[in-house]
Design an enzyme around this catalytic site. Structure first.
Site, PDB file in Angstrom:
ATOM      1  N   GLY A  11      17.644  33.106  51.879  1.00 22.75           N
ATOM      2  CA  GLY A  11      17.405  34.396  52.529  1.00 22.75           C
ATOM      3  C   GLY A  11      18.640  35.269  52.572  1.00 22.75           C
ATOM      4  N   HIS A 236      39.933  33.714  45.062  1.00 16.27           N
ATOM      5  CA  HIS A 236      40.264  35.020  45.629  1.00 16.27           C
ATOM      6  C   HIS A 236      41.736  35.020  46.017  1.00 16.27           C
ATOM      7  CE1 HIS A 236      40.243  38.612  48.070  1.00 16.27           C
ATOM      8  NE2 HIS A 236      39.026  38.877  47.660  1.00 16.27           N
ATOM      9  N   ARG A 285      41.137  39.736  40.221  1.00 16.39           N
ATOM     10  CA  ARG A 285      41.426  38.619  41.119  1.00 16.39           C
ATOM     11  C   ARG A 285      42.072  37.432  40.419  1.00 16.39           C
ATOM     12  NH1 ARG A 285      35.917  39.037  44.732  1.00 16.39           N
ATOM     13  NH2 ARG A 285      36.583  40.934  45.802  1.00 16.39           N
ATOM     14  N   ARG A 386      34.797  37.692  37.986  1.00 11.53           N
ATOM     15  CA  ARG A 386      34.005  38.758  38.589  1.00 11.53           C
ATOM     16  C   ARG A 386      34.921  39.821  39.178  1.00 11.53           C
ATOM     17  NH1 ARG A 386      32.678  39.888  43.631  1.00 11.53           N
ATOM     18  NH2 ARG A 386      33.159  37.874  44.563  1.00 11.53           N
TER      19      ARG A 386
END
Lengths: 577, 202, 258
Positions: A11, A236, A285, A386
């Protein structure tokens, strides 16, 4: 035809978006989630979401967004789906705005935009530094409305533990377990969307939430669905070192002007600005993380001799900071005590995001008809690295692709799953009930949490920023050892109600399988590309490795194969910032 | 009717100020005539007793609103699960005091009205009963407690009235009105004790 | 004032319950002191070796947690009697404030307990349904730019949009209890947020209708505990007052308009 139904597992942003898209076509959805959907890991996303809205007079464009994304991903992403992603972005942001996301505004009442890593234009829409939270809440609200309309049935605090795949290799639903009553139940459905996020918990401490074990993706993998590009794990550059979690300090801090530095010869040294004059603190990153690692580990210049450098906001005006970055400053202040408005923050790189994931086609369907995957748990959009603020975009976008694909698939079915499933559901439920009983009776010597600690320690050491083949080989041997030791686990909790440990033992098994996919993929990829960096092979090698890694489960081990990357739109060039 | 509780709560809040709150001010003003001497006080009491339609006015403007406010208020007191000992924040203590003072006030008013308005006979008797009660230290203290509690209930109520009716919203506005309410409480308390002292000295 | 250097153990007193049907009981735990821990990391430490302070082997403590950075709301519990997120409750600060005595952990009292510190907060989500806490858009498809919104309205709404439905405000509210069906401060504030949104305000009356229904904002008694305990520092009291103003105007208007 009888009534059709879809199941969505997860969800977060992707799952809720898929749910919305499916229910908008009046197909009811059973939504299964480990936690109340409003507490999904999407809440942790901070900095923003990319879309070439071009409202800052910079002639930003979809083409430029496309180029930056493919280039940032070191050309490993399939270009046709990436093109779909960036084209959909502006419309998606506007739709989210209409749904009530409280994006930060300009004085004219338009969506404000900030800069992000690997990009020279202002392209990131944001809601302070809590963008993921705001986006998730808006979709949560829309889905709640669908719930009121009777189109969504939520099964929160349920965990998917198996798939219903029939002899024709068609997906007919899932089996899930209630985390309170421990009831195991089938959810027969015409199509299933897996939207279960990343697997940071494999590394123990990361920026991820506790639920990001990847165990749902592992279940697909164990059913023979390939896991793609597992070795590409984003580190990160800026997270708070912590005892239990490495809390993310958003890239948006640097987008809004924060600088990274440490002391060299007694003076502040802005090493990113010095080494990358054109992008400065906003290099992608993978590069920023490697540089910080280099400065701390190789040069020994970390703050106070520790593995930390400064992320400094203190030169920026307080009101500006409060309006745009309050979310992360509050986190830092709560968990560390210093006020980032006055004192530079101390940060170090941390495991953050899985570029790799469940292998899907361009409509987000796995090789099993009726089984779809969307969001971080798929492998689609980010290649080898990404770009910041592309993850919220890909999470939502993949929902807008998977949802309609589910509708199309269901509308093309001749009979419903309920009509054709036979006794498959009973069989699998029975099998899983037996499995649960077996797990409950594990009375070995290993504490599952301690075993997990050991696994994550070695993963952190050998499968993050710098990868060396000898260490990777050793890690894979260790992982197989852990898999043996898993069999000797002691399920310390004897409770028949809401037993978290027995569920954790299941998840741990999945984490171990995926850890081997990561390590095996890394071992075989003898090049450096994006987040995957091997000092022994410091160059990108397009001739041998411009390929998607596929790991397929065979007799308990990953079997590796390769797939061509779609480079139909943009010819690969050397990636330099 | 699903809005019943909304209307009752709002009505409960409104009548506390109009007419009941206003009546308290008038009542204080009239009783202040004691500062002008016993005769002035007696004249005032006599006038009030023989004013036209006094029974109707007392019923419509005081008794009925008061009984409604009291009865519905008891229901409100019953609804709350007080936690002032666990959460010792200023407003929460005030919330608790509002309920405590309401009960003190209720007891005080029953006594006050019964002795002076219902049991008490003519003007002379009422005056006598009042003065002798106040000259007894126990009676005096009971009066002070009853009246100060009532003033607290009224002034804190004025503040919450301002929120309930959406008059003050922001932090600064709330703080301003809260300070005004405290000042009003202090002023009215001194005023009331002054009246009681004057009566006791009569 | 305790000197952290002298602290040997982090001591806990935990209220436990095996299932909703069974009675609750207390157990003491202790783990060797380490600096920079929080209640979640202490509970994680306990589950690696679930033994009570007096050496008795027991089932590990069950609690909810997820993000560990105070944005998901899952790990809310009573810590020394105050409702807050366990992840943001730093043990060093607790020891400095309360001394060396055991840190007391209890499940929130206003919600059904599932097991140990785990509770069922579904009622909060039901309350969001009651007040129609969503923007009713025609659909999620792309139909161009959304409406503009003044920055000053966005600032108010953005504060409210941090609400993570954790339940602290309801736990502390004296008027939210088994005797009433009060929607609670968080749901009232949410209405203000939706009513500020340029599309959301088109359904403002429906939300105000819900807010003036049974259990609506009239049940607020101004104890203002909600604002004090809100971990996101949402000025719930101001938002309730603003909705009081809007609700009164709405009720008057709908009486006069019909």
């Amino acid at each position: 035809m009888a009534k059709t139904k879809a199941v969505v597992v997860g969800g977060g942003l992707a799952g809720l978006m898929a749910t919305l898209k499916i229910t908008e076509k009046n197909i009811p959805v059973d939504l299964i989630s480990l936690v109340p959907v409003k507490r999904s890991h999407s809440v942790c996303a901070q900095g923003g979401v990319n879309a070439a809205l071009d409202t800052k007079g910079e002639h930003d464009s979809i083409d430029q967004h496309f180029y930056d994304t493919v280039y940032g991903g070191d050309f490993l992403a399939n270009q046709t789906p990436v093109r779909g992603l960036v084209e959909n972005a502006p419309g998606l942001i506007y739709a989210m705005d209409r749904m009530g996301v409280m994006f930060t505004r300009t004085s004219e009442g338009l969506l404000d935009l900030r800069r992000f890593g690997g990009v020279k234009n202002h392209r990131t829409a944001f809601a302070g530094a809590t963008t993921g939270q705001q986006l998730l809440y808006a979709l949560d609200e829309q889905v709640r409305y669908k719930e009121v309309l009777g189109l969504v049935n939520k099964f929160e605090n349920w965990e998917m533990i198996d798939l219903l795949i029939d002899d024709n290799e068609v997906c007919k639903g899932v089996v899930a377990q209630n985390l309170a009553t421990m009831e195991i139940k089938e959810f027969v459905a015409d199509a299933v969307v897996i939207a279960t996020g990343g697997a940071g918990m494999i590394y123990g401490r990361s920026t991820n939430s506790i639920i990001n074990t990847g165990s749902a993706a592992a279940i697909l993998y164990q059913h023979g669905i390939p896991f793609a590009n597992g070795e590409f794990v984003q580190i990160h550059p800026t997270a708070m070192p912590g005892d239990d979690k490495l809390r993310l300090m958003s890239e948006s801090a640097r987008g809004d002007g924060a600088r990274i530095w440490t002391y060299k010869d007694g003076k502040p040294w802005y090493f990113l600005e010095e080494r990358y004059p054109s992008y400065g603190n906003l290099v992608p990153r993978d590069i920023a993380a490697r540089e910080i690692y280099d400065v701390c580990v190789n040069m020994g210049l970390g703050v106070d001799g520790k593995n930390m450098v400064y992320l400094d906001l203190s030169h920026l005006p307080t009101d500006f900071l409060n309006k745009r970055l309050k979310g992360i400053m509050d986190i830092y202040e709560t968990f560390y005590g210093d006020d980032p408005r006055k004192v530079p923050m101390k940060i170090f790189p941390a495991v953050h995001y899985f570029m790799g994931g469940i292998h899907v086609n361009w409509e987000h369907q796995t090789r099993i008809p009726g089984l779809f995957a969307a969001g971080e748990c798929d492998y689609m959009y980010h290649g080898a690295n990404r770009l910041g603020a592309n993850s919220l975009l890909s999470a939502m976008h993949s929902g807008t692709v998977a949802g309609p694909a589910v509708v199309k698939y269901i509308n093309g079915l001749k009979a419903t799953a309920a009509e054709t499933i036979g006794n498959l559901a009973e069989q699998v439920v029975k099998k899983q009930q037996n499995e649960h009983e077996k797990l409950m009776k594990m009375e070995g010597k290993e504490n599952p949490y301690k075993l997990h600690d050991e696994m994550s320690d070695i993963m952190y050491r050998n499968a993050t920023i710098v990868r060396i083949n000898k260490d990777l080989k050793e890690t894979d041997v260790k992982l197989q050892e852990f898999q043996q030791r898993w069999k000797n686990i002691n399920v310390t909790d004897m409770g028949a109600y809401s037993n978290q440990t027995v569920m954790y033992v299941r998840q741990l098994r999945g984490m171990m399988d995926l850890a081997r996919v990561i390590v095996g993929g890394a071992l075989r990829r003898d090049e450096s590309r994006g987040s995957h960096y091997k000092p022994e092979f410091p160059k990108r090698d397009d001739e041998n490795f411009l390929k998607t890694t596929l790991a397929t489960y065979k007799n308990g081990n990953p079997e590796f194969s390769w797939e061509e990357v779609d480079i139909s739109l943009l010819k690969p060039v050397e990636r330099k910032y | 009717m699903s809005k019943l509780s909304f209307f009752l709560r709002r009505f409960h809040s409104l009548i506390a100020l109009i007419p009941l709150g206003i009546f308290v001010f008038v009542h204080f003003m009239l009783n202040s005539s004691i500062f002008l001497g016993n005769e002035a006080y007696m004249t005032m009491v006599n006038f009030m007793k023989h004013a036209p339609f006094v029974i109707v006015l007392e019923l419509v403007l005081i008794a009925i609103p008061l009984i409604f406010h009291g009865l519905y208020g008891i229901y409100i007191v019953y609804l709350a699960k007080n936690n002032a000992l666990q959460y010792k924040y200023y407003r929460n203590v005030a919330f608790y005091l509002q309920r405590i003072t309401s009960l003190i006030m209720l007891a005080f008013l029953v006594w006050h009205v019964y002795t002076l308005r219902i049991a008490g006979g003519g003007t002379e008797d009422v005056y006598g009963i009042l003065v002798s009660t106040l000259q007894d230290p126990v009676g005096f203290i009971l009066y002070v407690v009853g009246i100060v509690a009532s003033i607290y209930h009224l002034t804190n109520g004025i503040f919450t009235f301002c929120i309930t009716w959406g008059i003050c919203v922001g932090d600064r506005a709330q703080k301003f009105f809260a300070t005004c309410a405290i000042l009003l409480f202090v002023v009215m308390s001194i005023w009331a004790v002054g009246i009681l002292l004057a009566l006791a000295a009569a | 004032m305790v000197n952290l250097k002298d602290v040997q153990y982090i001591k806990l007193k935990i209220k436990r319950r095996n299932s909703p049907q069974e009675a609750s009981y207390w157990q003491d735990f202790q783990i060797p002191y380490r600096p920079n821990m929080n209640i979640v990391s202490v509970l994680m430490e306990i589950r690696k070796n679930p033994v009570t302070a007096d050496g008795q082997k027991v089932n590990p403590v069950v609690w909810e947690c997820n993000c560990l950075e105070e944005v998901c709301g899952a790990c809310t519990m009573l810590i020394n009697g105050v409702p807050r997120q366990a992840c943001a409750a730093l043990t060093d600060k607790l020891i400095e404030k309360y001394g060396d005595r055991p840190i007391q952990l209890e499940p929130l009292t206003k919600f059904p307990v599932i097991r140990d510190l785990m509770i069922d907060r579904n009622k909060m989500f039901d309350n969001l349904k009651r007040v129609r806490a969503w923007v009713q858009v025609d659909g999620s498809w792309t139909i161009g730019r959304g409406p503009r919104l003044a920055e000053k309205d966005q600032r108010i709404a953005y504060e409210i949009s941090h609400c993570m439905t954790c339940g602290c405000c309801l736990e502390a509210c004296p008027n939210y209890n088994a005797k009433s069906d009060f929607v609670g401060p968080n749901a009232i504030a949410q209405v203000r947020m939706f009513n500020l949104h340029a599309i959301g305000r088109m359904q403002a009356d429906e939300r105000l209708e819900a807010l003036t229904d049974k259990g609506g904002l009239q049940d607020c008694g101004n104890s203002q505990n909600c604002k004090q305990v809100c971990p996101k520092h949402i000025n719930l009291t101001a938002h309730i007052a603003a909705m009081n103003r809007a609700a009164n105007a709405y009720v008057l208007r709908s009486f006069l308009d019909k």
